[in-house]
Every structure is written in C-alpha cells, then in structure tokens.
Design a protein around this motif. Sequence first.
Motif, mmCIF file in Angstrom:
data_model
loop_
_atom_site.group_PDB
_atom_site.id
_atom_site.type_symbol
_atom_site.label_atom_id
_atom_site.label_comp_id
_atom_site.label_asym_id
_atom_site.label_seq_id
_atom_site.Cartn_x
_atom_site.Cartn_y
_atom_site.Cartn_z
ATOM 1 N N HIS A 177 -2.976 22.422 11.006
ATOM 2 C CA HIS A 177 -4.140 21.772 11.621
ATOM 3 C C HIS A 177 -4.164 21.918 13.142
ATOM 4 O O HIS A 177 -5.009 21.299 13.792
ATOM 5 N N ASN A 178 -3.258 22.757 13.661
ATOM 6 C CA ASN A 178 -3.218 23.018 15.105
ATOM 7 C C ASN A 178 -3.290 21.706 15.897
ATOM 8 O O ASN A 178 -4.149 21.503 16.755
ATOM 9 N N LEU A 179 -2.354 20.806 15.597
ATOM 10 C CA LEU A 179 -2.376 19.488 16.221
ATOM 11 C C LEU A 179 -2.147 19.546 17.723
ATOM 12 O O LEU A 179 -2.615 18.685 18.464
ATOM 13 N N THR A 180 -1.412 20.576 18.188
ATOM 14 C CA THR A 180 -1.196 20.682 19.641
ATOM 15 C C THR A 180 -2.529 20.811 20.358
ATOM 16 O O THR A 180 -2.785 20.136 21.367
ATOM 17 N N ALA A 181 -3.395 21.655 19.840
ATOM 18 C CA ALA A 181 -4.721 21.829 20.448
ATOM 19 C C ALA A 181 -5.531 20.534 20.373
ATOM 20 O O ALA A 181 -6.244 20.170 21.318
ATOM 21 N N LEU A 182 -5.410 19.811 19.250
ATOM 22 C CA LEU A 182 -6.150 18.550 19.100
ATOM 23 C C LEU A 182 -5.693 17.532 20.139
ATOM 24 O O LEU A 182 -6.521 16.899 20.810
ATOM 25 N N PHE A 183 -4.367 17.395 20.294
ATOM 26 C CA PHE A 183 -3.880 16.411 21.255
ATOM 27 C C PHE A 183 -4.223 16.810 22.690
ATOM 28 O O PHE A 183 -4.461 15.942 23.540
ATOM 29 N N ILE A 184 -4.253 18.111 22.970
ATOM 30 C CA ILE A 184 -4.657 18.565 24.312
ATOM 31 C C ILE A 184 -6.108 18.172 24.572
ATOM 32 O O ILE A 184 -6.459 17.691 25.658
ATOM 33 N N ASP A 185 -6.964 18.352 23.576
ATOM 34 C CA ASP A 185 -8.376 17.963 23.733
ATOM 35 C C ASP A 185 -8.520 16.452 23.928
ATOM 36 O O ASP A 185 -9.365 15.987 24.708
ATOM 37 N N LEU A 186 -7.692 15.686 23.226
ATOM 38 C CA LEU A 186 -7.784 14.223 23.323
ATOM 39 C C LEU A 186 -7.356 13.715 24.693
ATOM 40 O O LEU A 186 -7.687 12.578 25.067
ATOM 41 N N LEU A 187 -6.601 14.540 25.449
ATOM 42 C CA LEU A 187 -6.228 14.137 26.809
ATOM 43 C C LEU A 187 -7.451 13.904 27.683
ATOM 44 O O LEU A 187 -7.383 13.170 28.680
ATOM 45 N N GLN A 188 -8.546 14.494 27.327
ATOM 46 C CA GLN A 188 -9.742 14.446 28.171
ATOM 47 C C GLN A 188 -10.677 13.300 27.807
ATOM 48 O O GLN A 188 -11.782 13.214 28.344
ATOM 49 N N MET A 189 -10.255 12.417 26.902
ATOM 50 C CA MET A 189 -11.105 11.283 26.514
ATOM 51 C C MET A 189 -10.970 10.177 27.554
ATOM 52 O O MET A 189 -10.274 9.178 27.360
ATOM 53 N N ASN A 190 -11.631 10.377 28.672
ATOM 54 C CA ASN A 190 -11.549 9.420 29.781
ATOM 55 C C ASN A 190 -12.071 8.055 29.345
ATOM 56 O O ASN A 190 -13.074 7.943 28.645
ATOM 57 N N GLY A 191 -11.399 7.023 29.808
ATOM 58 C CA GLY A 191 -11.781 5.662 29.456
ATOM 59 C C GLY A 191 -11.033 5.129 28.257
ATOM 60 O O GLY A 191 -11.013 3.919 28.022
ATOM 61 N N LEU A 192 -10.412 6.025 27.496
ATOM 62 C CA LEU A 192 -9.602 5.604 26.345
ATOM 63 C C LEU A 192 -8.132 5.835 26.687
ATOM 64 O O LEU A 192 -7.518 6.822 26.294
ATOM 65 N N ASP A 193 -7.580 4.910 27.451
ATOM 66 C CA ASP A 193 -6.227 5.077 27.985
ATOM 67 C C ASP A 193 -5.195 5.268 26.880
ATOM 68 O O ASP A 193 -4.298 6.111 26.989
ATOM 69 N N ASN A 194 -5.296 4.480 25.830
ATOM 70 C CA ASN A 194 -4.291 4.565 24.766
ATOM 71 C C ASN A 194 -4.359 5.901 24.036
ATOM 72 O O ASN A 194 -3.324 6.418 23.589
ATOM 73 N N VAL A 195 -5.572 6.435 23.897
ATOM 74 C CA VAL A 195 -5.708 7.755 23.272
ATOM 75 C C VAL A 195 -5.024 8.809 24.134
ATOM 76 O O VAL A 195 -4.283 9.674 23.638
ATOM 77 N N GLN A 196 -5.250 8.756 25.437
ATOM 78 C CA GLN A 196 -4.620 9.717 26.349
ATOM 79 C C GLN A 196 -3.105 9.542 26.351
ATOM 80 O O GLN A 196 -2.359 10.530 26.342
#
Length: 849
Positions: A636-655
């Motif tokens: 599921h290429n989770l590394t790419a997914l987590f890299i994309d989730l780094l950009q969810m500004n305003g969601l500190d816990n997600v980052q």
Amino acid sequence: MAGSRNGSYDLGVQSDDSYHFERLRIEPIYDSFLCSLTKQVMRDPVTLENGQTYEREAIEKWFRECRESGKRPSCPSTLRELRSTELNPSIALRNTIEEWNARNEAAQLDMARRSLTLGSAESDTLQALKFVQHLCLKNRSNRIVVRNAELIPMIVDVLKNTSRKVRCRALETLRIVVDEDSDNKVVKGSKVFIFIRTTICRNNCEIFIYSGAYDYLVLQEIMAEGDTVRTIVKLLSHEQSIEREEAVSLLYELSKSERLCEKIGSVNGAILILVGMASSNSENVLTVEKADQTLENLAQCENNVRQMAESGRLQPLLTLILEGSPDTKLSMASFLGELVLNNDVKVLVARTAGFSLINLMKSNNMPSREAALKALNQISSDETSAKVLIEAGILPPLVKDLFTVGAKQLPMRLKEVSATILANIVNSGNDFDSIPVGPNHQTLVSEETIHNLLHLISNTGPAIECKLLQILVGLTSSPFTVSSVVSAIKSSGATISLVQFIEAPQRDLRAASIKLLQNLSPHMGQELAGCLRGTSGQLSSLIQVILENVGITEEQAAAVGLLANLPERDSGLTRQMLDEGAFQMFISRISRIRKGETRGSRFMTPYLEGLVKVLARITFSLSEESGAARALCREHNLTALFIDLLQMNGLDNVQMESAMALENLSQESKNLTNLPEFPTPGICGLIFPCLSKPPVISGLCKIHNGTCSLKETFCLLEGRAVDKLVALLDHKNEKVVEASLAALSTLLDDGVEIEQGVQVLIDAEGITPIMDILLEKRTDTLRRRGVWAVERLLRSEDISYVVSSDPNIATALVDAFQHGDYRTRQIAELALKHVDKIPNFSGIFPNNG
C-alpha cells in the motif's frame, strides 16, 4: 327654561364627537335643574333654610370657603347670612332630574345604536363610540345602561371594522365600559344598586328598567360570549402599535375576571403573543407593562400557567412549585418534567426551584418523587444548572436512590431517571473527589461507590446500564478523578465485563461503553489490549463500529481513539488486526477522507487522527519474522501515504503520528536496501589489490549504499520527504517538532553514510532549524534530540568550523553538558570537542540517542 344652555352633564371639556349627541334632547333644560354655582344640571340637589337649591358638593364648598375666609356662612344667591348650614335633600327634584335625564338618554342612545350598525359612516361611528365613553365615565351606573341597551355586542362588532381608527376607538370604549378604575373600583362579587323609575320608549328603542342588585362582573363576562375575546387577541398582532396598546389594555381589564382568564387562555396563541409582548424591547413601555400585568392575572388559571411555561415564561410555574398546595406542586413539577428548556431557562429553574424539587424528590410520596426526578432530569443537562443543583445538595439523595434496595427502593424506570440525572451532573466538570455523597465522607469516586455502580451495571437492564456507564464516562473524563475510578475498576476485576459491552446490540449502550474504555485506555492500555486479543470477538466488533458507513459519529471517533491509545508495541494485538484485515480497511477510509468522499462532521478530526495513529502502529512491527507488516507497507506504499499526511496543516496529531511512522520506516531502510554484489577478484587481484578496482555502479542510494525506493525500502530520500520534515521543524507544536527531528535523525544514524546524510540536510536547508532547536530548549526531549543531531552534524568539518565561531551554539552545548541527563552530557561533551571547546583527550562514540 334654559334651552340655550349646553351640557346636561358635568363632563368637563367635551370632544366634538360627544357634543353632537349632547345637543340631541327630547326636552330642553329647565332653570330649576341648574345649580347657580356650577351652571350644570344637578345630581344631588339640596335646599337651604331660605329655600334656595344647590348642588350638594358645590354648596358645601361654598360654606367651606366662607369659614376659611373668616365669614359667617351665607346664601350664594342673596348673600344673606344663614342661621343654619343644614342641607335638606330635594328628593322630588332629584327624581324629576333623573327622569328627565332618562328621557334624554333615550334619544342619545337611540342615535348611538343607529350609528354603530354596519354601514354607518366612519365619523358617525366614532361620535357614537365617544358618546358611550363619556356616558360611562360620567357615572358608573351608566355602564349598566349601556349594557342593558345591548350596545356592548354592537361595539364588539365594530372591532371588525376596516378602519384602524374606528377599531382603536372601539377597543378604548370597551375598556372604559369594563374598567375597574381606582376611584370607583368595585370589589369582585359586590353589588351595584341602580334605580330607574319609569319605562320610556322612543322610536321603538326600549330603555330597560333595572331595579335591585346587579353583579358588576356581568359587564366583563358578557365579553366571554361568542368570539369577542378571539377578535381582541387577533388585534394584538396588528402592525400599528396604538392598536396593540388598546387591545392589550382591554385584555388586561378582562383578565381581572377568573372566567375570562380561562377564556383568554383558550384562544390559540393568545398567551404566546402576550409573552412575546411582555419581553419585547421594541414595544412601548405601556404596552409591555400591560402585557405583563395581563399575564400576572391570567396566572390564576393553572392551564394558563402551563401555556406560559411552554412559551418561555417560567416564573408563574416556579411560583406554584414553591408556594402551591401539595397537589399543585405535584402537577406543576410533572409538567416541568415534560418541557423542553433552553440552557438559560434551566439555570433559572435550578436557582429558583432546585432546592424545592430536591426536597420533593426526598418525599415518601412516589408520584411526587417521580415528578421531581423528571423535572430535575430536564434541568440537570446544562453545566451551570448542574452546578447549582450540586450546591443545593442533590448528590446524596440521588446516590441513595440509586443504591437503595428493599421496600423503599425506586422502581427501575425511576432509577434510570436518577442515573440520567447523575450522568448529567458528573459531566459538569466539578471536583467530585471532594463532594461527600454518603457516610464516612464517601464521594462519587470512592472505591465503594464505584464498586456499587459496577455491581448495579451487571444486574440491570440495557437502558439503565447505559446511564450508569455514562456516569463512569463523566468521572473518567476529568484528570482529577480518573485515577480513582481506574483503581476501583482494577480492584473490582470488572475490566472484561466492561469490554464485553462493545458487542451490545443497543447502540446507546455500546457507544457509552466505548467512550468509557477510550477514557480508560491511557491508564489501562495493557489490560484492555489483553481483553481485546481474545477470541470473544470484541476486536472485530470494535473495527466494525469504526468502519460503519453512517457518516462520522462520536461513537466511531471514540472507538478509533480507544484502539489508537492501546500500546503500539503490542505485537499480538497488531497481528490480530492484520489477520482481521483492519489496516487495509483503515487505509481505504483515510484515502476516502482525503478525497472528500466521506461526509464531514465535528468528529472528523479526532476520527482521522485516530485512524492515522492506528495505522502507524504497523510500523512498530516491521522487524517481525513473518514479514506481514513489511509486506502490507510495501503493498500500500505507506511511506508515500505518511509523507502526504505530513502536509495536513492544522491537524497536529496527524502530522506527529505520520512523522513517527516515517521514523520507524526509515530505520528499517538500512536493513532492506539491496546492496550491490561485486565479482570475486582473480589471483592477481588477491595478491596485488592495488591492481584490482571495484566496478562503478550507478543509481545507488548515497545514504544506504544500496538500491533504494520509497515503496520497497521506505527510503526518505524519495518523495521529497526530507523537505517536508524540515518544514515541520518550525512548527509551534513541540510534539510535531520532536517527531519530525526524530525522523530526520535516521539520516545521521549509525549504519548509514553520515556525511551524506549531513549533505542531504544541507541541501534541504535543515541545518539552521536543527541548530535553532538546540538554542530554544523548548522541552527536555527536544534538547536531548537536538544535542544528538548537532553532534552528528559537527562531525562535518565545514559545519564544525562555522559553528565554532558561534558563541550561542557553544553556550547551548555547555548548558546541556552541565544540566542534561547522563547520556545527553556525554553527547554534549563530544560535540564540544568537535568545536574545540573541550580538549580531545579521548574519543567517545555514542550510539543513536
């Protein structure tokens, strides 16, 4: 005779409207009817010793003025002194004047009746109404004449006139007809005596003779006939303020009659309109005052009090709860329990009647207890009102009701209400570990109390179980009481029982249990994980709740929050989740949320944060021998997914969780990279190595010296991961900064090309942010990680040369060397040697901190 004289009544200044009627007489005024002092027709003629006749009030005033001026009493006409001031009533003359008045009134009333009929000119109708007003204001007995002449129904019909001016005059006239003014107020139930001596007919209009007792209230109660009151209420809604003012003034007079109170209250919308007027800021003061007074009168009828309460005017109902008879208190409390109240009203009720309702709840009368409990249930759901009830002493009797068994125990349906009230109260955020609720200073969080709650939960039905669980939810939501509850639950051995509620078919019961377990999970994570690892199916049920396609509910956010709080290194739980296929489904749900395919709600943020944290736990099992975790991450290429989730500004816990997952993935890269295989050198190469050169292989990862990719080996050099992690080093949330720095530190770790890692950070402009972290010393964790990262960076001669001239960095390292923990001091010492601040007598080569 005095036919040229005007005014058979002392009406003061007359309007043009009424003067038209005053001129209409069948007989002229006789001189003997007039008082020479007032020039008006006499009402109570009296005769002096010399035979002169005057109005009693006028001659008495004359004698008083004589005495005040020091003169002896004299006759006003002859100016001769009188031997006696005795006044002899002139009964014959008075009767003659009354009969004359009656004959003249016949003509005037006849004209008024004709002017009040449908189709009359507006001016004639206005004149007729004004005449009736003057007639009633002149003498109260004339109101009975107006009534007997059947003018009241005719005036009521005028209320339907299309002219606003006519309607207002009609309202004013009716008010005067039924008015009980302060000067001539008639006590309800008293009698008014009127004597009319003859019957006169003129133009077929009968002047009714009335002799004997007349109940004044009949005047008002005539208004109850037909749709009169409904018509008046309708006028309350008209746009013109003067019309509303006259309508409410008339209703105020009518509301003095108990019978009419019921009639007014029975008109649909009447009380609602009056409540609106009484609380309006746009109405004039008089209208507001009259509306308020009308409502006070209407409150003598209990049905009206109920309507007022439904319309938001609670005070009359609360007054009856405080001051009414026992039956009335019961009735009003029962009705209060059925109302839907806004929060401000709940606070008012709690402050006004809370203590009385609590006393009613403690009575031995079961209907009274039920009514009080239902009313308290209504008002306890607001945080402020709950605090008021606590101060009023609600907790001890409430807890007693819940736990009492035997003859005096509440029926289970009322115990459910008690549990609901207690659940409302514990969610108000009070300090319940200091409020006594039982003997020996027991509180809501005492071990015995919690044990009793848990026992009750296991021995009741789903409805009350749900409320009891909500009580525990409230107690575990506070950081001040959660530890006591956790301790009591552990000592009771009830953990498994609580976990089993996850499978309850009742949605409310299941949701309450999941919320409770979420609150407990930070303190009982290992115990809860152990229960969920079993074969009973609770884990499957929990996953099903998380993935329900019902939007995003509070229950789903709590369920995923519970799962996210369980120990991430519990490999057994992770394996079971893998077997359940949970991670694949969570990946799909995250993807749908990011694409906007899932309907948002106020629980979207905690739900998404929980999903990401649960998904991140797979990265803690990458080293498992089965390789299932690594396979899932690759598939599921989770590394790419987590890299994309780094950009969810305003969601500190997600980052933060994404950065932590990337740290774990990057740590595994050095074990997964495909190192190149070089051919074995020949004999000459073995004997003379200088004659053998290894082949040059292009495309290798400069950090891991092998073939890397984002999907297969989770290498951070792909997908611009480094740039995105560096960007988060300036984040305001320290936890996000810690996780991002930890992920970047994997590029400087043992087992990789540190010099190349330093260069990668230089290219990403990450050196300065890392140095700033060291300087800022925001948290102990950040300082420790900052010292470690800076030491690795200073292994580069270029960086150490630049930093050696920066006193701030040196000072920060010295501070860490002096005040850090043992490991931090070791690393700081090594860093200081890199910049020649400490002599390099020996080397220390620490591992990754």
